[in-house]
Design an enzyme around this catalytic site. Sequence first.
Site, PDB file in Angstrom:
ATOM      1  CB  ALA A 293      -4.166 -11.294   0.543  1.00  0.00           C
ATOM      2  CE1 TYR A 294       2.444  -9.466  -4.690  1.00  0.00           C
ATOM      3  CE2 TYR A 294       1.179 -10.150  -6.615  1.00  0.00           C
ATOM      4  CZ  TYR A 294       2.305  -9.576  -6.064  1.00  0.00           C
ATOM      5  OH  TYR A 294       3.303  -9.101  -6.885  1.00  0.00           O
ATOM      6  CB  ALA A 295      -4.555  -9.714  -6.799  1.00  0.00           C
TER       7      ALA A 295
END
Length: 254
Positions: A158-160
């Site tokens: 999700a972050y990337a």
Amino acid sequence: MENKIKIALVTGGSRGLGKNMALELAKKGIHIVLTYNSNEEKAKEVIESIERIGQQAIMVKLNVADFQSFEEFFGIVKKLIKSKFGVDKIDYLINNAGIGINALFAQTTEEQLDTLYNVQFKGTYLLTQSALSILNEGGGIVNISTELTRFALNGFSAYASMKSAIETLTKYQAKELGERKIRSNVIAPGAIETDFGGGAVRDNKKMNSFIAASTALGRVGLPDDIGSVVAFLCTDDAKWINAQRIEVSGGQMI
């Protein structure tokens, strides 16, 4: 006559990478507007450090996920820079504020996904939109991504993904703001020893050793490795650098 005063707005400037960015920008002779979300005392310490360098600084509270506050925020910024520096506009926007969430893809919740989207992408998108009214022609935007858009490590889907969106956004900003001679670039730091993500990179010896072993220069990154690159992008030395992703990782996972 061209105004020689240069001002950079650094979001999340009270600690970690944002703090170092603000200090390095100050060393380049740039005055600073820094934002903080909760730690006012740390922000004051950064202001004092900037003043010791010989530059001036202002701090303003900001939650980048509170989109409705942006108009009021920039109204405050405009008043403060007018009274402090005698100008109406800033020259550089550094979109540094952010959070990290580590969760495997199969276990990432909708709430976690929404949180990352609001802070890492939507907040950056809308804040930069709002900043355009006080961003000087010939100025610059520096967005922050991550090396995790180039390779994959468990738990950062999700972050990337949000950071990949930031990298694409950077190109569109460079394209569409080019008529105002505003440059937009994105830096992608490697793993850095800060309190980001609970300080895992700094405090987890196993993780620290793994990262150092997978990095060509043989160590984990430090905040001081990042801020000077951001500062460089906010100088005339970088006047022909635009729409670029610059990884600052010491050669991790190559």
